[in-house]
Design a protein around this motif. Structure first.
Motif, short mmCIF file in Angstrom:
data_model
loop_
_atom_site.label_atom_id
_atom_site.label_comp_id
_atom_site.label_asym_id
_atom_site.label_seq_id
_atom_site.Cartn_x
_atom_site.Cartn_y
_atom_site.Cartn_z
N ASN A 1 0.83 -1.21 0.00
CA ASN A 1 0.00 0.00 0.00
C ASN A 1 0.86 1.25 0.00
N THR B 1 0.25 5.39 6.26
CA THR B 1 0.67 3.99 6.16
C THR B 1 2.01 3.78 6.83
N ILE C 1 -6.31 -0.45 6.15
CA ILE C 1 -6.05 0.09 4.82
C ILE C 1 -7.28 0.79 4.26
#
Length: 319
Positions: free
Chosen positions: A56, A103, A134
């Motif tokens: 991600n 993140t 996420i």
């Protein structure tokens, strides 16, 4: 005569800056894309929370890398954009721009849990929780985009919709009203301040845990170094947000041709480099990713024995 002199200076700078910035950008883009492919090529990467978060992060960084180089070339070639087009590009860029630091913070917390609470790590950091986190990150970042669009539509678009952006398309060119500019700066600084505090908290927690007798010393030391690199990465990312402000200060004290060289230098080290550190941190230091990544980077020239033992080691991924 002055126009001819400026043209003689601008053309070599344009060619040089295009080569100097595009070449490393393409190299790092190739490495990032190959790492993304690597993280989807093996079940161990697709089923481990740490590597899902890394995917991600790299995905957001890769989008930013492509966007940054495109905008740099448009600016260097002095291509003008209508305000609505520039505003749309800047606001859409804020989506991956917010995803990356958030993140990064989550990955630091995951390392903190792995070192400080190793017996609870498997129950806290699950696949389900990772996917939920996420989704929350993307939702939070998308909400920021929506708020920015609403503010721009209400305060800036009525007066700026037919205006052409003659300089570089950046935050200073888009957030011209007080409300939009204030929201952008406050949200950005708050995000990075919160991220920096979280990384420092995790770093200190791991240092304290490393002194415990029951803690894996090697694992704690490696996690500590990883978090320190993440702190540097976040600092560089934060520096890129004040890129235009730095140029304004420098332009008041330096000559034209010097400013051009400083522009390229700042762009490479404050914009391109932070988007590639994640891949270098994990691709070169992680013993599980490295053999597979090197195999893929070499276009599968090496024998497959380099990665034959990855599933066996995947049960205890490197910290």
């Amino acid at each position: 005569m002055n126009t001819i002199v400026l043209l003689d200076l601008w053309l070599p700078w344009l060619v040089l800056s295009t080569i100097v910035t595009t070449l490393p950008c393409c190299v790092f883009l190739f490495i990032n894309v190959t790492t993304l492919y690597t993280l989807r090529s093996k079940a161990v990467f697709r089923e481990t929370s740490r590597y899902i978060l890394l995917f991600n992060l790299l995905f957001a960084d890769t989008i930013q890398l492509v966007y940054s180089q495109t905008m740099f070339l448009l600016s260097a070639c002095e291509i003008t954009l209508l305000y609505p087009v520039c505003a749309a590009l800047i606001v859409l860029y804020s989506l991956p721009d917010r995803i990356s630091p958030v993140t990064l913070v989550i990955m630091c917390l995951e390392r903190y849990v792995a070192v400080c609470y190793p017996f609870r790590h498997s129950t806290i950091i699950t696949m389900r929780n990772t996917r939920v986190v996420i989704c929350v990150v993307w939702t939070f970042s998308s909400l920021n985009v929506i708020i920015q669009l609403i503010l721009l539509y209400k305060f800036s678009f009525p007066d700026m919709q037919n205006v052409q952006i003659t300089g570089s398309c950046g935050n200073d060119s888009v957030f011209v009203d007080l409300v939009s500019d204030l929201y952008d700066k406050v949200s950005t600084y708050f995000l990075f301040a919160l991220g920096g505090v979280t990384v420092l908290f995790s770093y200190i927690g791991i240092i304290v845990a490393a002194r415990s007798v029951s803690t894996n010393k090697a694992s704690a030391n490696k996690a500590r170094k990883t978090l320190l690199l993440h702190l540097v990465q976040m600092g560089l990312s934060m520096s890129s947000t004040i890129h235009n402000s730095l140029l304004i200060v420098i332009s008041q004290n330096l000559g034209g041709i010097v400013i051009m060289h400083v522009l390229v230098f700042l762009y490479i080290f404050l914009t391109i480099l932070p988007k590639c550190l994640s891949c270098l941190i994990y691709g070169l230091r992680d013993q599980t990713i490295r053999p597979v990544l090197m195999f893929n980077l070499s276009c599968q020239w090496r024998h497959s024995s380099l990665i034959s033992d990855v599933p066996a080691r995947s049960k205890t991924p490197a910290t």
